[in-house]
Design a protein around this motif. Structure first.
Motif, PDB file in Angstrom:
ATOM      1  N   MET A  25       0.817  -1.207   0.000  1.00  8.72           N
ATOM      2  CA  MET A  25       0.000   0.000   0.000  1.00  8.72           C
ATOM      3  C   MET A  25       0.855   1.264   0.000  1.00  8.72           C
ATOM      4  SD  MET A  25      -3.493   1.314   1.556  1.00  8.72           S
ATOM      5  CE  MET A  25      -4.187  -0.079   2.111  1.00  8.72           C
ATOM      6  N   GLU A  26       1.941   1.236   0.779  1.00 11.35           N
ATOM      7  CA  GLU A  26       2.846   2.395   0.780  1.00 11.35           C
ATOM      8  C   GLU A  26       3.491   2.591  -0.589  1.00 11.35           C
ATOM      9  OE1 GLU A  26       4.109   2.082   5.505  1.00 11.35           O
ATOM     10  OE2 GLU A  26       5.342   1.177   3.938  1.00 11.35           O
ATOM     11  N   PRO A  31       4.109   7.102  -4.542  1.00 14.11           N
ATOM     12  CA  PRO A  31       4.117   7.699  -5.880  1.00 14.11           C
ATOM     13  C   PRO A  31       2.825   8.446  -6.222  1.00 14.11           C
ATOM     14  CG  PRO A  31       4.172   5.297  -5.998  1.00 14.11           C
ATOM     15  CD  PRO A  31       4.350   5.659  -4.578  1.00 14.11           C
ATOM     16  N   THR A  32       1.685   7.939  -5.734  1.00 13.97           N
ATOM     17  CA  THR A  32       0.419   8.627  -6.032  1.00 13.97           C
ATOM     18  C   THR A  32       0.429  10.034  -5.449  1.00 13.97           C
ATOM     19  OG1 THR A  32      -0.689   6.489  -5.893  1.00 13.97           O
ATOM     20  CG2 THR A  32      -2.092   8.431  -5.915  1.00 13.97           C
ATOM     21  N   GLU A  33       0.835  10.131  -4.185  1.00 18.24           N
ATOM     22  CA  GLU A  33       0.880  11.449  -3.549  1.00 18.24           C
ATOM     23  C   GLU A  33       1.895  12.350  -4.248  1.00 18.24           C
ATOM     24  OE1 GLU A  33      -1.254  12.368  -1.107  1.00 18.24           O
ATOM     25  OE2 GLU A  33      -2.177  10.389  -1.223  1.00 18.24           O
ATOM     26  N   ASN A  34       3.015  11.737  -4.662  1.00 20.99           N
ATOM     27  CA  ASN A  34       4.015  12.502  -5.412  1.00 20.99           C
ATOM     28  C   ASN A  34       3.424  13.099  -6.674  1.00 20.99           C
ATOM     29  OD1 ASN A  34       6.237  12.361  -3.866  1.00 20.99           O
ATOM     30  ND2 ASN A  34       7.147  10.585  -4.895  1.00 20.99           N
ATOM     31  N   ILE A  35       2.702  12.272  -7.414  1.00 18.89           N
ATOM     32  CA  ILE A  35       2.128  12.726  -8.675  1.00 18.89           C
ATOM     33  C   ILE A  35       1.104  13.828  -8.416  1.00 18.89           C
ATOM     34  CG2 ILE A  35       0.664  12.051 -10.620  1.00 18.89           C
ATOM     35  CD1 ILE A  35       2.111   9.294 -10.448  1.00 18.89           C
ATOM     36  N   ILE A  36       0.292  13.641  -7.391  1.00 23.25           N
ATOM     37  CA  ILE A  36      -0.703  14.662  -7.079  1.00 23.25           C
ATOM     38  C   ILE A  36      -0.022  15.991  -6.750  1.00 23.25           C
ATOM     39  CG2 ILE A  36      -2.511  15.341  -5.430  1.00 23.25           C
ATOM     40  CD1 ILE A  36      -3.400  12.423  -5.381  1.00 23.25           C
ATOM     41  N   SER A  37       1.090  15.908  -6.002  1.00 23.38           N
ATOM     42  CA  SER A  37       1.754  17.170  -5.665  1.00 23.38           C
ATOM     43  C   SER A  37       2.395  17.807  -6.896  1.00 23.38           C
ATOM     44  CB  SER A  37       2.766  16.974  -4.531  1.00 23.38           C
ATOM     45  OG  SER A  37       3.839  16.201  -4.974  1.00 23.38           O
ATOM     46  N   ILE A  59       6.264  13.471 -13.997  1.00 21.61           N
ATOM     47  CA  ILE A  59       5.341  12.390 -13.637  1.00 21.61           C
ATOM     48  C   ILE A  59       5.895  11.055 -14.102  1.00 21.61           C
ATOM     49  CG2 ILE A  59       3.014  11.457 -13.980  1.00 21.61           C
ATOM     50  CD1 ILE A  59       2.028  14.335 -14.332  1.00 21.61           C
ATOM     51  N   TRP A  60       6.439  11.044 -15.291  1.00 21.37           N
ATOM     52  CA  TRP A  60       6.994   9.807 -15.839  1.00 21.37           C
ATOM     53  C   TRP A  60       8.097   9.246 -14.941  1.00 21.37           C
ATOM     54  CZ3 TRP A  60       6.556   5.510 -18.056  1.00 21.37           C
ATOM     55  CH2 TRP A  60       7.611   4.832 -18.668  1.00 21.37           C
ATOM     56  N   GLU A  61       8.934  10.146 -14.418  1.00 24.35           N
ATOM     57  CA  GLU A  61      10.003   9.699 -13.516  1.00 24.35           C
ATOM     58  C   GLU A  61       9.432   8.926 -12.327  1.00 24.35           C
ATOM     59  OE1 GLU A  61      13.367   9.715 -13.700  1.00 24.35           O
ATOM     60  OE2 GLU A  61      12.952  10.356 -15.757  1.00 24.35           O
ATOM     61  N   VAL A  62       8.299   9.399 -11.824  1.00 27.39           N
ATOM     62  CA  VAL A  62       7.682   8.724 -10.677  1.00 27.39           C
ATOM     63  C   VAL A  62       7.048   7.408 -11.098  1.00 27.39           C
ATOM     64  CG1 VAL A  62       5.959   8.908  -8.839  1.00 27.39           C
ATOM     65  CG2 VAL A  62       7.213  10.941  -9.575  1.00 27.39           C
ATOM     66  N   VAL A  63       6.305   7.496 -12.215  1.00 28.07           N
ATOM     67  CA  VAL A  63       5.525   6.330 -12.656  1.00 28.07           C
ATOM     68  C   VAL A  63       6.416   5.148 -13.011  1.00 28.07           C
ATOM     69  CG1 VAL A  63       4.040   5.472 -14.493  1.00 28.07           C
ATOM     70  CG2 VAL A  63       3.582   7.690 -13.477  1.00 28.07           C
TER      71      VAL A  63
END
Lengths: 203, 279
Positions: A25-26, A31-37, A59-63
């Motif tokens: 879950m973490e 990454p989800t919270e990262n993308i939202i920010s 975003i791609w870097e995170v995904v």
């Protein structure tokens, strides 16, 4: 005093980089919270084409670190995977990842309106796990299930939206394609699809 | 000062190790061959103990990844589609209609209506069809769900200004699953039947088309008041128009992400419907 601060900082760093210590879950939440920010960042509030590209890249870097593209590719192709040469496997993986990134990051960029993401549940069994989240759209909560496997860290290998498995959906398409055509042609077809999308985006 | 140096040293170490860590994963997974997959597959085979919700973890993705190329390839069509050429023709017709007619109309409508109005209208129609969902819940023997649906209907009708506000959504326990006649037929053991693409409407199956038609006859709302044909047109037209912006956006996403939009839409429709019948 200084020592103490640095000590704490170091601990944080160790915790931050040892991503394989995260629970499934973490591994979705971070990454989800990262993308939202990134989506909410002040500098991206009015998107010029250049800023848009920059945001896309961020975003791609995170995904890309959250998905297991090798396994996604292999499962999407299914039984035809063994008829791909090693070269073709690599090429396919690249081009397929690019197609997924192109379509879905674009959609998120276009349509993100501060939707709330609720982290509902996680189930773990040894090397596999499922994480369920709800994305609150204007109309209703859309249930998304991430299927993950433990490969030195939890990575996503399938996404189910409203009960629809993305992998199964792509497999139905690739199955038909590869029954008649070669892996090389599949790679070319995906490549031209990406170019076509890119052209449309410029318009 | 000394500790600062240590800190830098540690910092660069972690930066370095984390970046090479990522590459390692890629390399490793490029190399992992059958042993790794077989391991996952066997995991999948005995993949249930300890879980309350086995179905959620049920996973047949790994099943046919191991067929060797020496076996002659056969195209196993899982989604039954005997009139594919006809369906494809209607699909292409729909595609043009969606792009050149529906999308511009939807965009125009989106421009002249505020978001809350669209949500309100959607809620209103959803509430209007609530009795129909109660009927279907009952036909499927889902008494509890029928109760939830009824509760939601009363809350939204009386506290939500005739359904324009979905006040029930914030109430725990008033979140019924939405049942329609196609699902009821499915629950009764009737399979999808042939896949059909309906003009303007889009993906369906024989079962769901029959279900959709049948709903005109069992919807309590339609018996409550005798609408004349002009009123019906306005009623159904408004509902359709209001759902256009969302539907067209969804269609575009599907089309953009697909190699073959026709097959993608068919598979998506059948997967989602099967899931709904199951639950």
């Amino acid at each position: 005093m200084m020592k103490k601060i640095f000590f704490t900082l170091t601990i944080f760093l160790i915790m931050g980089f040892n991503s394989y210590a995260l629970t499934p879950m973490e591994s979705i939440k971070q990454p989800t919270e990262n993308i939202i920010s990134i989506l909410k960042a002040d500098k991206y509030q009015t998107l010029t084409p250049e800023l848009r590209e920059e945001q896309w890249g961020e975003i791609w870097e995170v995904v890309k670190n959250s998905f297991e593209f090798t396994i996604i590719s292999r499962l999407s192709v299914g039984k035809y995977w063994s008829s791909f040469s090693l070269e073709e496997k690599k090429e396919f993986q690249d081009v397929f990842a690019k197609l997924l990134a192109n379509t879905y990051i674009d959609k998120v960029q276009e349509n993100f309106k501060n939707q709330e993401v609720k982290y509902i549940d996680e189930k773990i069994s040894d090397k596999k796990a499922e994480v369920m989240v709800h994305v609150a759209l204007a109309d209703n909560d859309v249930p998304i299930i991430y299927r993950m496997l433990d490969n030195n860290g939890w990575l996503i290998y399938d996404v189910r939206i409203e009960g629809m498995s993305m992998i199964k959906n792509y497999r139905s398409q690739f199955d038909e394609f590869l029954f008649k055509k070669s892996p090389k042609e599949l790679i070319e077809a995906l490549d031209s699809k990406i170019n076509q999308l890119r052209e449309e985006r410029k318009k | 000062m000394k500790s600062f140096f240590y800190f830098l040293l540690l910092f660069s170490f972690f930066i370095f190790s984390s970046s090479s860590f990522g590459e390692q994963i890629m390399d490793a997974s490029m190399d992992i061959e059958d042993s790794f997959f077989e391991e996952i597959e066997s995991d999948y085979n005995d993949f249930s103990p300890g879980f309350s919700d086995e179905e959620l973890l049920d996973d047949d993705l790994f099943e046919d990844s191991f067929v060797k190329s020496s076996q002659s390839p056969t195209l196993v069509k899982k989604d039954y589609d005997p009139i594919e050429p006809v369906n494809r023709a209607i699909f292409n017709f729909n595609d043009k209609t969606y792009i050149y007619v529906f999308t511009p109309i939807g965009k125009g409508y989106e421009k002249v209506t505020p978001r809350f109005a669209r949500t309100g209208i959607r809620n209103f129609f959803s509430n209007l069809h609530s009795p129909l969902r109660v009927v279907n819940s009952l036909l499927q023997g889902k008494i509890k769900n029928a109760g939830k649906e009824t509760g939601k209907f009363f809350v939204n009708t009386f506290l939500g200004f005739l359904g324009f506000i979905d006040s029930a959504s914030s109430i725990e326990g008033l979140n019924p699953s939405e049942e329609d006649l196609g699902q009821t037929l499915g629950k009764w053991g009737i399979g999808n039947g042939p896949y059909l693409v309906l003009p303007f409407i889009g993906p369906s199956t024989l079962r769901d088309t029959i279900g959709m038609t049948g709903e005109f006859y069992i919807n309590p709302v339609y018996y409550a008041r005798d609408f004349n044909s002009k009123e019906k047109l306005i009623r159904d037209g408004t509902e359709a128009l209001n759902s256009l912006p969302n539907s067209m956006e969804l269609y575009k996403t599907l089309k953009d992400s697909a190699l073959d939009p026709y097959t993608a839409a068919k598979n998506a429709y059948i997967q989602i419907r099967d899931e709904k019948v199951k639950n």
